[in-house]
Write an enzyme that holds these catalytic residues in place. Structure first.
Site, PDB file in Angstrom:
ATOM      1  NE  ARG A 240    -100.978  75.238  -4.579  1.00  0.00           N
ATOM      2  CZ  ARG A 240    -100.953  74.392  -5.524  1.00  0.00           C
ATOM      3  NH1 ARG A 240    -100.600  73.097  -5.316  1.00  0.00           N
ATOM      4  NH2 ARG A 240    -101.063  74.908  -6.738  1.00  0.00           N
ATOM      5  CD  GLU A 269     -94.653  73.848  -0.989  1.00  0.00           C
ATOM      6  OE1 GLU A 269     -94.435  74.256  -2.180  1.00  0.00           O
ATOM      7  OE2 GLU A 269     -95.483  73.250  -0.603  1.00  0.00           O
ATOM      8  CG  HIS A 288     -95.401  71.655  -4.396  1.00  0.00           C
ATOM      9  ND1 HIS A 288     -95.844  72.618  -3.949  1.00  0.00           N
ATOM     10  CD2 HIS A 288     -96.211  71.163  -5.274  1.00  0.00           C
ATOM     11  CE1 HIS A 288     -96.830  72.819  -4.419  1.00  0.00           C
ATOM     12  NE2 HIS A 288     -97.321  72.072  -5.275  1.00  0.00           N
TER      13      HIS A 288
HETATM   14  P1  NAP Z   1    -110.804  70.286  -9.501  1.00  0.00           P
HETATM   15  O1  NAP Z   1    -110.881  69.543 -10.319  1.00  0.00           O
HETATM   16  O2  NAP Z   1    -110.993  71.789  -9.403  1.00  0.00           O
HETATM   17  O3  NAP Z   1    -111.055  69.753  -8.016  1.00  0.00           O
HETATM   18  C1  NAP Z   1    -111.032  70.219  -6.712  1.00  0.00           C
HETATM   19  C2  NAP Z   1    -112.231  69.798  -5.928  1.00  0.00           C
HETATM   20  O4  NAP Z   1    -112.142  70.329  -4.640  1.00  0.00           O
HETATM   21  C3  NAP Z   1    -113.507  69.814  -6.397  1.00  0.00           C
HETATM   22  O5  NAP Z   1    -114.195  68.616  -6.742  1.00  0.00           O
HETATM   23  C4  NAP Z   1    -114.570  70.667  -5.512  1.00  0.00           C
HETATM   24  O6  NAP Z   1    -115.679  70.320  -5.395  1.00  0.00           O
HETATM   25  C5  NAP Z   1    -113.457  70.276  -4.313  1.00  0.00           C
HETATM   26  N1  NAP Z   1    -113.729  71.635  -3.211  1.00  0.00           N
HETATM   27  C6  NAP Z   1    -113.523  73.068  -3.549  1.00  0.00           C
HETATM   28  N2  NAP Z   1    -113.589  73.590  -2.234  1.00  0.00           N
HETATM   29  C7  NAP Z   1    -113.855  72.710  -1.308  1.00  0.00           C
HETATM   30  C8  NAP Z   1    -114.113  72.645   0.039  1.00  0.00           C
HETATM   31  N3  NAP Z   1    -114.508  73.798   0.715  1.00  0.00           N
HETATM   32  N4  NAP Z   1    -114.635  71.409   0.711  1.00  0.00           N
HETATM   33  C9  NAP Z   1    -114.620  70.354  -0.016  1.00  0.00           C
HETATM   34  N5  NAP Z   1    -114.211  70.380  -1.185  1.00  0.00           N
HETATM   35  C10 NAP Z   1    -114.007  71.402  -1.787  1.00  0.00           C
HETATM   36  O7  NAP Z   1    -108.893  70.390  -9.253  1.00  0.00           O
HETATM   37  P2  NAP Z   1    -107.882  69.286  -9.232  1.00  0.00           P
HETATM   38  O8  NAP Z   1    -107.276  69.342 -10.676  1.00  0.00           O
HETATM   39  O9  NAP Z   1    -108.438  67.933  -8.834  1.00  0.00           O
HETATM   40  O10 NAP Z   1    -106.827  69.924  -8.429  1.00  0.00           O
HETATM   41  C11 NAP Z   1    -106.983  70.099  -6.920  1.00  0.00           C
HETATM   42  C12 NAP Z   1    -105.667  70.721  -6.198  1.00  0.00           C
HETATM   43  O11 NAP Z   1    -104.735  69.881  -6.141  1.00  0.00           O
HETATM   44  C13 NAP Z   1    -105.425  72.252  -6.829  1.00  0.00           C
HETATM   45  O12 NAP Z   1    -106.181  73.059  -6.738  1.00  0.00           O
HETATM   46  C14 NAP Z   1    -103.865  72.209  -6.353  1.00  0.00           C
HETATM   47  O13 NAP Z   1    -104.125  72.943  -5.273  1.00  0.00           O
HETATM   48  C15 NAP Z   1    -103.688  70.804  -5.755  1.00  0.00           C
HETATM   49  N6  NAP Z   1    -102.685  70.235  -6.675  1.00  0.00           N
HETATM   50  C16 NAP Z   1    -101.426  69.960  -6.108  1.00  0.00           C
HETATM   51  C17 NAP Z   1    -100.151  69.222  -6.802  1.00  0.00           C
HETATM   52  C18 NAP Z   1     -98.922  69.079  -6.369  1.00  0.00           C
HETATM   53  O14 NAP Z   1     -97.975  69.072  -6.740  1.00  0.00           O
HETATM   54  N7  NAP Z   1     -98.976  68.507  -5.018  1.00  0.00           N
HETATM   55  C19 NAP Z   1    -100.409  69.075  -8.123  1.00  0.00           C
HETATM   56  C20 NAP Z   1    -101.607  69.131  -8.839  1.00  0.00           C
HETATM   57  C21 NAP Z   1    -102.802  70.049  -7.960  1.00  0.00           C
HETATM   58  P3  NAP Z   1    -116.720  71.369  -4.875  1.00  0.00           P
HETATM   59  O15 NAP Z   1    -116.734  72.593  -5.790  1.00  0.00           O
HETATM   60  O16 NAP Z   1    -117.952  70.424  -4.878  1.00  0.00           O
HETATM   61  O17 NAP Z   1    -116.563  71.576  -3.476  1.00  0.00           O
END
Ligand code: NAP
Length: 329
Positions: A240, A269, A288
């Site tokens: 984000r 955005e 995005h």
């Molecule tokens: P996920 O499986 O929940 O993974 C998020 C990861 O971030 C977890 O491994 C978590 O591990 C880590 N994390 C959380 N807080 C953190 C911190 N303070 N420091 C370091 N690591 C941290 O989610 P996902 O499905 O992979 O998606 C991740 C993110 O990508 C979404 O939340 C969304 O904002 C973004 N996204 C963007 C798009 C786009 O169109 N650009 C599309 C899809 C998703 P820990 O809890 O161990 O820290």
């Protein structure tokens, strides 16, 4: 007045996606594809709604929860839910659903594409050919940076992070990651290496952010972080926009603290067409589109509809954010 539940959808979705909802509910929808629903209309519709199907551009806060006297569920068409106040939704007894898993591979594909684009100067090259500026071949003409055998540092090794790591390993990259919790099973299975955040940014040739946006990750990429990166390294953001202090990134790019950036997301955005990022050759900016394939967006829309249906029929939803609240019922 109809005794059926009322579902309001905040952006135009294809008829075939919502047909099933129409068999048991009245469905209202904002009919414009390109424009977000105006706040007043969202508030008016929420007053009648049992369920909302929302986009990440809709701010879902206390005003919405107060208006939604019958509201039971909000299904957000995204895996991220930083546009929704989850704590308050829970307090108001409203389930919040999202779309994990179905978008993982598509978003990882996009993240790796951005990495290729910035490293190998692909967007710049396309522009150059289109504008008729391609004059000759020369040894260092449009020479970029290698991808293979370089080090990628993934900040946020969740579902998408892991899928990205697999792609990077296919390109013979060395994969580092940072999470709050170490993932020993993933380290063992994939051969990736854990680093503290400062070590990861110092060692990586490509730093990719894939964390959710939370109070902890907001503004985590500051000028000090960019200063720690190699001057030859690239920053890629598919998380984000607000995980980065954009002014600091701009300064780091201007002052040559880093080599370039690939950005799918921005603090505001759509980005202002006059934004200085858009004038920089070493910045690739995308609108995005992380999860934007027809297959994946279709799966996301269907998952939102299914979650709404399950909750309105008092069944367990597939993907709920505030699960504890649901289990407590
Ligand atoms: P996920 O499986 O929940 O993974 C998020 C990861 O971030 C977890 O491994 C978590 O591990 C880590 N994390 C959380 N807080 C953190 C911190 N303070 N420091 C370091 N690591 C941290 O989610 P996902 O499905 O992979 O998606 C991740 C993110 O990508 C979404 O939340 C969304 O904002 C973004 N996204 C963007 C798009 C786009 O169109 N650009 C599309 C899809 C998703 P820990 O809890 O161990 O820290």
């Amino acid at each position: 007045m109809s005794s059926k539940p009322y579902i309001y959808i905040t952006r135009k979705l294809p008829e075939e996606i919502i047909n099933n909802l129409c068999t048991f509910a009245d469905v209202g929808m904002w009919e414009k594809e390109e424009e977000p629903v105006p706040r007043e209309i969202l508030l008016q519709e929420t007053k009648k709604a049992d369920a909302l199907l929302t986009m990440l551009s809709d701010r879902i806060d206390e005003e919405i929860f107060q208006a939604g006297e019958k509201l039971k569920v909000i299904a957000n068409l995204a895996v991220g839910y930083d546009n929704i106040d989850i704590e308050l939704a829970t307090k108001y007894g409203i389930a919040v659903c999202h779309t994990p898993d179905v978008l993982t591979d598509t978003t990882a594909d996009l993240a790796f594409s951005l990495l290729l684009m910035v490293g190998r100067r692909l967007a710049e090259s396309v522009e150059l050919v289109k504008s008729g500026e391609w004059k000759s071949w020369s040894p260092l003409f449009m020479a970029g940076t290698d991808i293979h055998h370089k080090t990628i540092g993934i900040v946020g090794m969740g579902k998408i992070g892991e899928a990205l790591a697999k792609r990077a390993l296919g390109f013979d990259m060395n994969v580092l990651y940072h999470n709050r919790h170490r993932k020993m099973d993933v380290e063992k299975a994939l051969g990736v290496h854990y680093r503290s955040f400062p070590d990861l940014v110092t060692e990586s040739d490509y730093v990719v952010c894939l964390t959710p946006l939370t109070e902890e990750t907001r503004g985590m990429f500051t000028k000090d972080v960019f200063r720690k990166m190699k001057k030859t390294a690239f920053f890629i953001n598919v998380a984000r926009g607000a995980v980065v202090i954009e002014e600091d990134l701009l300064l780091a790019l201007r002052e040559g603290e880093i080599a370039g950036a690939g950005l799918d997301v921005f603090e505001k955005e759509p980005i202002d067409p006059q934004h200085p990022f858009l004038k920089m050759k070493n910045v690739v900016a995308l609108p995005h589109i992380g999860s934007a394939s027809i297959e994946t967006r279709t799966a996301m829309m269907k998952l939102c509809c299914r979650n709404i249906e399950l909750i309105l029929k008092n069944e367990k939803p597939i993907s709920i954010v505030n699960e504890a609240m649901f289990l407590a019922k």
